[in-house]
Write a protein that holds these residues in place. Structure first.
Motif, PDB file in Angstrom:
ATOM      1  N   THR A 167      -3.151  -7.617   7.509  1.00  0.00           N
ATOM      2  CA  THR A 167      -3.655  -6.249   7.605  1.00  0.00           C
ATOM      3  C   THR A 167      -4.636  -6.022   6.465  1.00  0.00           C
ATOM      4  O   THR A 167      -4.283  -6.279   5.304  1.00  0.00           O
ATOM      5  CB  THR A 167      -2.490  -5.246   7.480  1.00  0.00           C
ATOM      6  N   ILE A 169      -6.852  -4.436   3.511  1.00  0.00           N
ATOM      7  CA  ILE A 169      -6.690  -3.355   2.531  1.00  0.00           C
ATOM      8  C   ILE A 169      -8.050  -3.093   1.913  1.00  0.00           C
ATOM      9  O   ILE A 169      -8.907  -3.988   1.872  1.00  0.00           O
ATOM     10  CB  ILE A 169      -5.632  -3.699   1.448  1.00  0.00           C
ATOM     11  N   PRO A 173      -9.098  -7.437  -1.374  1.00  0.00           N
ATOM     12  CA  PRO A 173      -8.090  -8.055  -2.263  1.00  0.00           C
ATOM     13  C   PRO A 173      -8.731  -8.846  -3.405  1.00  0.00           C
ATOM     14  O   PRO A 173      -9.770  -9.468  -3.242  1.00  0.00           O
ATOM     15  CB  PRO A 173      -7.328  -8.991  -1.328  1.00  0.00           C
ATOM     16  N   PHE A 188      -3.598  -8.654  -2.923  1.00  0.00           N
ATOM     17  CA  PHE A 188      -3.515  -7.318  -3.523  1.00  0.00           C
ATOM     18  C   PHE A 188      -4.877  -6.832  -3.986  1.00  0.00           C
ATOM     19  O   PHE A 188      -5.791  -7.623  -4.244  1.00  0.00           O
ATOM     20  CB  PHE A 188      -2.514  -7.305  -4.689  1.00  0.00           C
ATOM     21  N   GLN A 192      -2.658  -1.606  -3.829  1.00  0.00           N
ATOM     22  CA  GLN A 192      -1.811  -2.076  -2.726  1.00  0.00           C
ATOM     23  C   GLN A 192      -1.537  -3.573  -2.837  1.00  0.00           C
ATOM     24  O   GLN A 192      -2.368  -4.328  -3.351  1.00  0.00           O
ATOM     25  CB  GLN A 192      -2.516  -1.825  -1.388  1.00  0.00           C
ATOM     26  N   GLY A 194      -0.270  -6.573  -0.131  1.00  0.00           N
ATOM     27  CA  GLY A 194       0.099  -6.944   1.239  1.00  0.00           C
ATOM     28  C   GLY A 194       0.945  -8.204   1.209  1.00  0.00           C
ATOM     29  O   GLY A 194       0.645  -9.139   0.456  1.00  0.00           O
ATOM     30  N   VAL A 210       3.562  -8.199   8.583  1.00  0.00           N
ATOM     31  CA  VAL A 210       2.817  -7.825   7.374  1.00  0.00           C
ATOM     32  C   VAL A 210       3.436  -6.557   6.801  1.00  0.00           C
ATOM     33  O   VAL A 210       3.751  -5.622   7.529  1.00  0.00           O
ATOM     34  CB  VAL A 210       1.332  -7.573   7.688  1.00  0.00           C
ATOM     35  N   ILE A 212       2.791  -3.690   3.749  1.00  0.00           N
ATOM     36  CA  ILE A 212       1.856  -3.212   2.725  1.00  0.00           C
ATOM     37  C   ILE A 212       2.643  -2.340   1.745  1.00  0.00           C
ATOM     38  O   ILE A 212       3.288  -1.371   2.147  1.00  0.00           O
ATOM     39  CB  ILE A 212       0.709  -2.386   3.340  1.00  0.00           C
ATOM     40  N   ASN A 214       2.524   0.154  -1.427  1.00  0.00           N
ATOM     41  CA  ASN A 214       1.550   1.032  -2.092  1.00  0.00           C
ATOM     42  C   ASN A 214       2.035   1.416  -3.489  1.00  0.00           C
ATOM     43  O   ASN A 214       3.226   1.684  -3.703  1.00  0.00           O
ATOM     44  CB  ASN A 214       1.352   2.308  -1.265  1.00  0.00           C
ATOM     45  N   GLU A 247       9.469  -3.657   2.354  1.00  0.00           N
ATOM     46  CA  GLU A 247       9.217  -2.212   2.409  1.00  0.00           C
ATOM     47  C   GLU A 247      10.323  -1.449   1.701  1.00  0.00           C
ATOM     48  O   GLU A 247      11.488  -1.876   1.714  1.00  0.00           O
ATOM     49  CB  GLU A 247       9.135  -1.756   3.871  1.00  0.00           C
TER      50      GLU A 247
END
Lengths: 309, 496
Positions: A167, A169, A173, A188, A192, A194, A210, A212, A214, A247
Motif C-alpha cells: 500500500t 504511503i 518511503p 516507512f 507512517q 507499512g 499490508v 499501515i 501511523n 495494527e
C-alpha cells in the motif's frame, strides 16, 4: 690410463672449468650485474617485474615495445626513471613511471587492466523504481512505485519474481527492510510505517496483507527490525519507540531524547541499541554522547520465542 | 694409543659426519632467516655445482653404459681360454641366506647352472642361519635338486651367538668362508687359485659373469690386490615392481655404473668377487658391521697399505627390487634399504681410526680417501634438502627487503633452471634405463612400457622423500650412538 679414464679426466676438467668460469657470471646475473663487453666491466642494474590482470599485455618501456608479454621481467636496466606502457586489445592502456634502483626489483604486479566495453547486464525483468540489497547479501529487492509491487532476484539476476504488493504511503518511503526471519517487510516515511507479510508457501495465510501504522505525533528518522522479527524499533525525533508490527499495537518508549533528530541503530547480534543524545555535564555545557541500551534486560517480556508468535 | 683414547677418537669420528650434515642444514636455515642474501648466494653456488655435477655424472653413466653394452655380449670364456692357467682357477660362490625361501634361492642356482663357464670349477656354498628353523628343510631341498651340478655344493649352518659376532650377513658369510677354506684344504686346492664371490641370496648372475671375472683376474697386474665388482641391477622382478620402487632401484644401478667409472673412489657394493687368499689374509668379512660389502674392501685396502683397488666388471648381477604389498609399505621397505646402505657411513670411523695406526699409507692417500668418504656421505645427507627445501627458504624467511632485491627475484629462476637440467638428465636416464631392462615377460601388458617412461615424472617426489632422509637418519643414529641392527630387505617375487 685407459681411454675411458682419459675421456673421463677430460670431462672432469671441462666441468671444473665450466664451474669456475660460469659461476662469476651466474652470481653476477643473480645480483643483476650487466657485463659490458666493450669496457669489460660489470655494471649493477635493476629489474622491473610486471604482472597484469588479465595477462598477455604488450609492454613498452620508454615507448620501445618489448618482445615479451606480461607476466614478464625486464632485467639489466640501468638505474633511473622509466615510462612503462601496458596495452592489451579491448582494455584501457596503463601508463606509469617507474623508478629503478641498482640491485633492486621495481614491481608493477598489481596492475588491473579495465575493459573498454564493460560487460553490463540488466538485472530487472520488470519496470522498477529503485532497489536494495537484502541484509543477508543474497537477494536483490526491487520496487515498482507506479504499480506498488516488490520483486526479488538473486545477485545474478536469476529467479526474478514478484514478492508482494504494498500500500503506497505519502511522502515516499525512506527505507525498505526485510525482517531477519524473512517473513515480513517494512517501509516507512516520517509519519507512517507499512508492514507487508511476505508469502512463505501455503503455511502463511496472511501472506500479502499490508498494515499501515501511523505515528502522527512523531517524526520517524529510522526503523529497525527487532531480533524476533515481530517488533520494530523506531528512532523518532524526540524519542525511541518499540512496538509490535501489527495494527493497534501498544507503544513502549525506550528512551526520551534530549537531542532532536538523534541518530541510532539496532544491532541484532548483541541485541543492543546504540544512539546519540546530548547531556549536560557538571561544567554546565551540553555534550553529545553515544549510548548503548542492552535490550535483553529491558525488553525481556517481549522476547517471546519465535515458535509462539 | 690407549683403549679409552682410541674409543674417544672413534666416537668423535662417528659423530663427525652427522654433525657436519646437521650443521650444514642448520647453517642454511639460520642464513635464510638472518642473512637471506648470503643464503641465496650459497644456494645458487650449490645449484650450479649440482647442474655441472649432474651433467658430468650423466656423461660417466653414458660411458659406463657403452662399456656394458660392449662387454656383456662378449664371449669372455673364449677370451679366458687364450690365457694360460685359466683352467686352474676355482670359484667359491657363497650365498648367505637368512629367511629367503626356495622361490628366491632356486633361480639364483639356476642362473649359476646357466652360466657360460665350466660348472666343475664352481664350489657353491649355501650359507644358512642355524637360528632360522626352516633353513634345514631348504638346505635338504637345494641339496637334492642341485647336488652333482657343480664341483661341489656345500650347505653350512652359521651358529647363533658366536662371541664377538652380531647377527649380520657378514658373520654368516665369514663362517661359510672359513668352512670353505677347510674344504679347499681337504681337496688340496691352493687358495691363491680360488676366487670367492659373495652373492646376496637373490642374485642371478649373467651367463658371462665368471668368464669376465676370470679374464680380469688373470689379466690384472696384481690380481690378489683387487676386488671385482659387477653392475648390480634389480631386474628379477622389475616388471612387477611398483613404479616407485623400480625408479629407485634403476637409479641405484645407475649410481653404481657411474661409480665404476670413478676408479679412484670405487668401493665394493653388494654382490662382488675377490681373491680367496686375500679374503683369508685380511681376516674375512667383518662380523660386527652391517656394511660388510664395503668394509671388506677397506680391510684389504689397509692390509695392502693403500695398494688395493676395485676392478669394474661390465657384466650384470641381477637382484630383486625391494617392494611390498602397498605403496606405503614399499616406501618403508625402500627407506629401510636405503638407510642400511647409508649406514655405510660407519666405514668412515672404521677407516680413519685405522689410518692413524698405519704409517705405511701415504698421508695424501689417507687424506684423499677420508675426504672422499666423508664428502660423499655428507653430500648424500644434505643435497636433497638444499635443492628441494632450502631453495625457497630465503623467499619465505628473508622478508620484504630480500623479496625486493634482484637476487631475491632471480633465485627462483635459477633454481628453476636446475629443475630443467634435472629433467634433461632424466631424459638420458630414461633412455639408458631401457638398455638394462630385461625383455617384457609374457602376460605383462605393453602398457607397462608407457608406465616405465612416465614413472620418471615422479623423480622430484622421490628425491624429496628418499633423496637425503635415509642418509641423514643413518648418520644421526651413528652420531647418537644408536647403532643399527641388520634387517634383511623384504623381497617379493610374483614370478619365479
Amino acid at each position: 690410463m685407459s681411454v675411458d679414464q682419459k675421456i673421463r679426466a677430460f670431462f672432469y676438467y671441462v666441468s671444473v672449468a665450466v664451474f669456475l668460469i660460469g659461476l662469476p657470471f651466474i652470481l653476477a646475473f643473480s645480483f643483476s650485474y650487466k657485463f659490458d663487453r666493450r669496457s669489460f666491466k660489470f655494471t649493477k642494474t635493476g629489474i622491473i617485474s610486471i604482472r597484469t590482470q588479465p595477462p598477455g599485455a604488450l609492454v613498452a618501456l620508454d615507448k620501445q615495445v618489448l618482445p615479451d608479454k606480461t607476466p614478464m621481467s625486464v632485467p639489466e636496466l640501468l638505474p633511473g626513471r622509466y615510462s612503462v606502457t601496458l596495452e592489451l586489445e579491448g582494455y584501457y592502456p596503463y601508463i606509469s613511471e617507474v623508478d629503478v634502483d641498482a640491485g633492486r626489483v621495481a614491481r608493477l604486479e598489481k596492475v588491473i587492466l579495465f575493459p573498454l566495453r564493460p560487460d553490463i547486464q540488466q538485472m530487472n525483468r520488470e519496470r522498477i523504481s529503485f532497489f536494495w540489497r537484502d541484509e543477508t547479501k543474497s537477494s536483490l529487492f526491487y520496487v515498482n512505485r507506479d504499480e506498488n509491487v516488490v520483486y526479488r532476484s538473486d545477485l545474478e539476476g536469476n529467479r526474478f519474481e514478484q514478492v508482494c504488493s504494498f500500500t503506497p504511503i505519502r511522502p515516499q518511503p525512506k527505507k525498505w527492510e526485510v525482517s531477519p526471519d524473512r517473513t515480513r517487510l517494512f517501509y516507512f516515511n516520517s509519519r507512517q510505517v507499512g508492514i507487508v507479510t511476505l508469502p512463505q508457501g501455503r503455511k502463511n495465510r496472511d501472506a500479502g496483507s499490508v498494515v499501515i501504522l501511523n505515528f502522527p505525533s512523531d517524526v520517524i528518522n529510522d526503523v529497525f527490525w527487532y531480533a524476533d522479527s515481530y517488533h520494530i524499533i523506531l528512532i523518532c525525533s524526540r524519542r525511541i519507540l518499540i512496538c509490535e508490527a501489527r495494527e493497534d499495537a501498544s507503544l513502549v518508549t525506550l528512551v526520551n531524547l534530549a537531542k532532536r533528530n538523534a541518530s541510532g541503530f539496532y544491532d541484532a547480534h548483541s541485541d543492543s541499541l546504540y544512539f546519540m543524545d546530548a547531556q549536560e555535564a557538571p561544567d554546565g555545557n551540553v555534550y553529545d554522547n553515544l549510548y548503548r541500551l542492552e535490550m535483553r534486560n529491558r525488553m525481556y517480556p517481549f522476547s517471546l520465542p519465535v515458535l509462539l508468535l | 694409543m690407549g683403549k679409552n683414547h682410541n674409543r674417544r677418537v672413534i666416537r668423535f669420528l662417528e659423530i663427525l659426519p652427522g654433525a657436519l650434515s646437521w650443521c650444514i642444514i642448520a647453517f642454511f636455515v639460520a642464513l635464510a632467516i638472518f642473512k637471506p642474501v648470503y643464503c641465496a648466494v650459497l644456494i645458487i653456488v650449490f645449484d650450479f655445482y649440482w647442474i655441472i655435477r649432474t651433467i658430468y655424472l650423466t656423461t660417466l653413466l653414458v660411458m659406463a653404459n657403452r662399456q656394458l653394452a660392449k662387454q656383456r655380449s662378449r664371449n669372455w670364456l673364449g677370451s679366458c681360454q687364450k690365457i694360460e692357467g685359466w683352467n686352474g682357477i676355482y670359484h667359491v660362490i657363497i650365498f648367505p641366506v637368512y629367511k629367503e625361501g626356495l622361490d628366491i634361492l632356486r633361480p639364483s642356482l639356476e642362473a649359476l647352472k646357466g652360466t657360460h663357464y665350466p660348472l666343475e670349477k664352481m664350489i657353491v656354498v649355501m650359507a644358512f642361519e642355524e637360528r632360522y628353523k626352516p633353513a634345514a628343510e631348504y638346505a635338504q631341498s637345494i641339496d637334492k635338486e642341485f647336488r652333482g651340478e657343480f664341483f661341489d655344493l656345500l650347505t653350512v649352518f652359521h651358529p647363533d651367538h658366536i662371541p664377538g659376532e652380531k647377527r649380520l650377513k657378514g658373520a654368516n658369510a665369514t663362517w661359510a668362508a672359513k668352512r670353505s677354506k677347510e674344504y679347499l684344504r681337504s681337496k688340496g686346492i691352493a687358495l691363491d687359485r680360488v676366487i670367492i664371490s659373495c652373492f646376496d641370496a637373490d642374485t642371478c648372475v649373467d651367463k658371462e659373469y665368471f668368464g669376465c671375472l676370470v679374464y680380469h683376474f688373470l689379466t690384472a697386474p696384481k690380481p690378489h690386490q683387487a676386488s671385482y665388482q659387477p653392475v648390480p641391477v634389480y631386474n628379477n622382478n622389475i616388471w612387477y615392481a611398483p613404479a616407485f620402487a623400480r625408479l629407485i632401484e634403476t637409479s641405484a644401478s645407475f649410481c653404481q655404473m657411474i661409480e665404476s667409472m670413478r676408479l679412484e673412489k670405487f668401493v665394493t657394493f653388494s654382490s662382488h668377487s675377490m681373491s680367496f687368499k686375500t679374503l683369508v689374509d685380511i681376516g674375512y668379512w667383518p662380523v660386527d658391521m652391517i656394511s660388510d660389502d664395503s668394509v671388506v674392501y677397506w680391510k684389504a685396502f689397509l692390509h695392502f697399505n693403500g695398494d688395493y683397488r676395485v676392478v669394474p666388471l661390465y657384466t650384470t648381477v641381477s637382484m630383486d627390487a625391494a617392494y611390498s604389498s602397498n605403496f606405503f609399505k614399499t616406501l618403508w621397505v625402500q627407506y629401510k634399504q636405503k638407510r642400511r646402505w647409508a649406514w655405510g657411513v660407519e666405514n668412515f670411523p672404521f677407516l680413519v681410526s685405522r689410518f692413524f695406526e698405519n704409517p705405511r699409507i701415504p698421508l695424501v692417500i689417507k687424506a684423499r680417501r677420508s675426504f672422499q668418504l666423508l664428502e660423499s656421505h655428507v653430500t648424500w645427507a644434505v643435497w636433497a634438502f638444499i635443492i628441494g627445501i632450502m631453495g625457497p627458504l630465503p623467499m619465505l624467511l628473508g622478508g620484504r627487503f630480500f623479496a625486493q632485491s634482484a637476487i631475491g627475484h632471480n633465485l627462483p629462476r635459477i633454481t628453476g633452471l636446475l629443475f630443467n637440467f634435472t629433467v634433461f638428465a632424466s631424459l638420458v636416464w630414461i633412455i639408458l634405463s631401457w638398455t638394462i631392462l630385461p625383455p617384457r615377460p609374457k602376460g605383462v601388458s605393453w602398457f607397462r612400457n608407457v608406465i616405465m617412461v612416465a614413472e620418471w615424472l615422479i623423480v622430484p617426489v622421490v628425491i624429496l622423500v628418499l633423496g637425503s632422509t635415509p642418509a641423514l637418519d643413518a648418520q644421526t643414529r651413528l652420531m647418537l650412538g644408536r647403532y643399527m641392527e641388520f634387517s634383511a630387505t623384504e623381497k617379493t617375487r610374483k614370478v619365479v
